[in-house]
Design an enzyme around this catalytic site. Structure first.
Site, PDB file in Angstrom:
ATOM      1  N   ALA A  19     -16.331   3.802   5.472  1.00  0.00           N
ATOM      2  CA  ALA A  19     -15.549   5.046   5.462  1.00  0.00           C
ATOM      3  C   ALA A  19     -14.123   4.703   5.895  1.00  0.00           C
ATOM      4  O   ALA A  19     -13.477   3.890   5.268  1.00  0.00           O
ATOM      5  CB  ALA A  19     -16.212   6.079   6.362  1.00  0.00           C
ATOM      6  N   ALA A  56     -14.719  -0.716   4.630  1.00  0.00           N
ATOM      7  CA  ALA A  56     -13.537   0.003   5.124  1.00  0.00           C
ATOM      8  C   ALA A  56     -12.400  -0.979   5.403  1.00  0.00           C
ATOM      9  O   ALA A  56     -12.640  -2.114   5.819  1.00  0.00           O
ATOM     10  CB  ALA A  56     -13.885   0.785   6.390  1.00  0.00           C
ATOM     11  N   LYS A 106       0.866  -1.175   0.000  1.00  0.00           N
ATOM     12  CA  LYS A 106       0.000   0.000   0.000  1.00  0.00           C
ATOM     13  C   LYS A 106       0.901   1.221   0.000  1.00  0.00           C
ATOM     14  O   LYS A 106       2.007   1.173   0.543  1.00  0.00           O
ATOM     15  CB  LYS A 106      -0.880   0.026   1.261  1.00  0.00           C
TER      16      LYS A 106
HETATM   17  C1  PPY Z   1      -7.869  -2.503  -1.689  1.00  0.00           C
HETATM   18  O1  PPY Z   1      -8.632  -3.441  -1.887  1.00  0.00           O
HETATM   19  O2  PPY Z   1      -7.791  -1.942  -0.579  1.00  0.00           O
HETATM   20  C2  PPY Z   1      -7.012  -2.056  -2.793  1.00  0.00           C
HETATM   21  O3  PPY Z   1      -6.087  -1.334  -2.545  1.00  0.00           O
HETATM   22  C3  PPY Z   1      -7.353  -2.533  -4.165  1.00  0.00           C
HETATM   23  C4  PPY Z   1      -6.218  -2.664  -5.115  1.00  0.00           C
HETATM   24  C5  PPY Z   1      -5.847  -3.890  -5.546  1.00  0.00           C
HETATM   25  C6  PPY Z   1      -4.831  -4.034  -6.462  1.00  0.00           C
HETATM   26  C7  PPY Z   1      -4.159  -2.946  -6.925  1.00  0.00           C
HETATM   27  C8  PPY Z   1      -4.530  -1.709  -6.467  1.00  0.00           C
HETATM   28  C9  PPY Z   1      -5.562  -1.556  -5.569  1.00  0.00           C
END
Ligand code: PPY
Length: 347
Positions: A227, A249, A66
């Protein structure tokens, strides 16, 4: 972790890669201001871990990652496109170790900008740039399937007609989720902090609005947090008047003990990383694995049956649904299992 201070804007770019065991780390880019940089780091780390579990539970050939772009308090929105392009360069330099997409505070239009320099590792671009657009509707479909399975588990009813669902956050996922619930005859109420959103659903569509400060004590059958995270905690759980929690969320539990707190109160919890995987499933399937739309939709709809197996496992083993879901994901992540996609990155 890849951490960079973006000198022109004073924003901090944080890319957290939690696992590449099942494939390249994938997960969206969150863009907002934080109290301080450590808070942004912690958010990125927790969200990245959640993605590892999400991808494993959804049986996708992806790891967890992330990104957080922590904006300074006085951020000038005119600097946004150039910041996103510099961020795209950084993603491109990682050479495929990390694939991104939208998250809180970013859109498909932002993905178009990031992809100008970050291609090809950018999901959910607009259709005009060859992407599949917002994953909100797919996430909503998965949550809807999860709510159906959750309600069926506690009531033995297959219909959602008359079931009271309170949606916290009528945004990119909460909005389309409410449409599906209304179509199924559910009694939908919602909460939101944005005045324009409140006007749209309360004044134009006639839905019952619950003020944000009353959300946790409002009686309902299903509470759907759509949210921000951390809403299920030692302070809110004792106040809940619902039978189950199932929403989109990420990181709904403030701390691991909150799973036990919900369990002790007899509230069935749909683990967030299982029920909110619809977007990740659709984006990865459509844009990286070559699935047709029909395949993506049926895979998103497997979320309900998957939750049911988790509920069965939790009941049989006397553990929380969160623990059961983690076990299910960890079984796929186990070393020695021949379930990985070959994955080589040259940096
Ligand atoms: C999520 O599900 O929280 C995501 O971030 C979805 C996603 C999955 C793959 C690439 C980018 C975002």
């Amino acid at each position: 972790m890849v951490i960079r201070r973006d000198a022109p804007t004073d924003a901090w770019i944080i890319i957290a890669i939690h696992s590449t065991r099942l494939g390249p780390a994938a997960g969206g880019t969150r863009m907002k201001s934080y109290l301080d940089v450590p808070a942004a780091l912690q958010d990125a780390l927790r969200l990245a871990e959640g993605m590892t579990y999400k991808m494993a539970a959804a049986e996708l050939p992806r790891g967890g990652g992330k990104a957080v772009i922590a904006l300074p308090p006085d951020f000038d929105t005119a600097a946004r496109p150039s910041l996103l392009r510099r961020y795209g360069e950084l993603i491109h330099q990682l050479g495929g170790t990390y694939h991104t997409g939208p998250d809180v505070g970013t859109s498909s239009e932002d993905m178009d900008l990031i992809a100008e320099t970050g291609a090809p590792y950018v999901h959910a671009r607009t259709a005009s740039r060859g992407g599949s657009g917002s994953s909100g509707p797919a996430t909503a479909l998965g949550v809807y399937s999860g709510i159906q399975a959750t309600w069926e588990w506690i009531s033995a009813q297959t219909s959602l007609a008359g079931v009271r669902v309170l949606v916290q956050g009528a945004g990119t996922v909460g909005g389309p989720l409410m449409d599906r619930l209304l179509e199924a005859g559910a009694q939908v109420s919602f909460s939101d902090v944005e005045e324009t959103v409140v006007r749209r659903y309360r004044d134009e569509r006639g839905l019952t609005f619950v003020p944000p400060e009353q959300v946790y004590e409002t009686e309902c059958d299903i509470f759907a947090p759509c949210a921000l995270g951390g809403v299920l905690n030692r302070e809110t759980i004792p106040r809940l008047k619902c039978r189950a929690v199932a929403g989109s969320a990420n990181n709904q539990l403030a701390e691991p003990e909150d799973a036990e707190r919900l369990w002790a109160r007899g509230i069935l919890y749909a683990p967030d990383f299982v029920v909110n995987a619809g977007g990740a499933i659709a984006l990865t399937g459509l844009e990286a694995l070559g699935w047709p739309e029909t395949e993506a939709e049926s895979r998103v709809k497997e979320i309900g049956p998957r939750l049911r197996r988790i509920y069965e496992m939790a009941a049989a083993q006397g553990i929380t649904t969160e623990a059961a879901a983690r076990k299910m994901a960890e079984a796929r992540l186990e070393p020695g299992r021949m379930n990985q996609m070959p994955h080589v990155t040259v940096l």
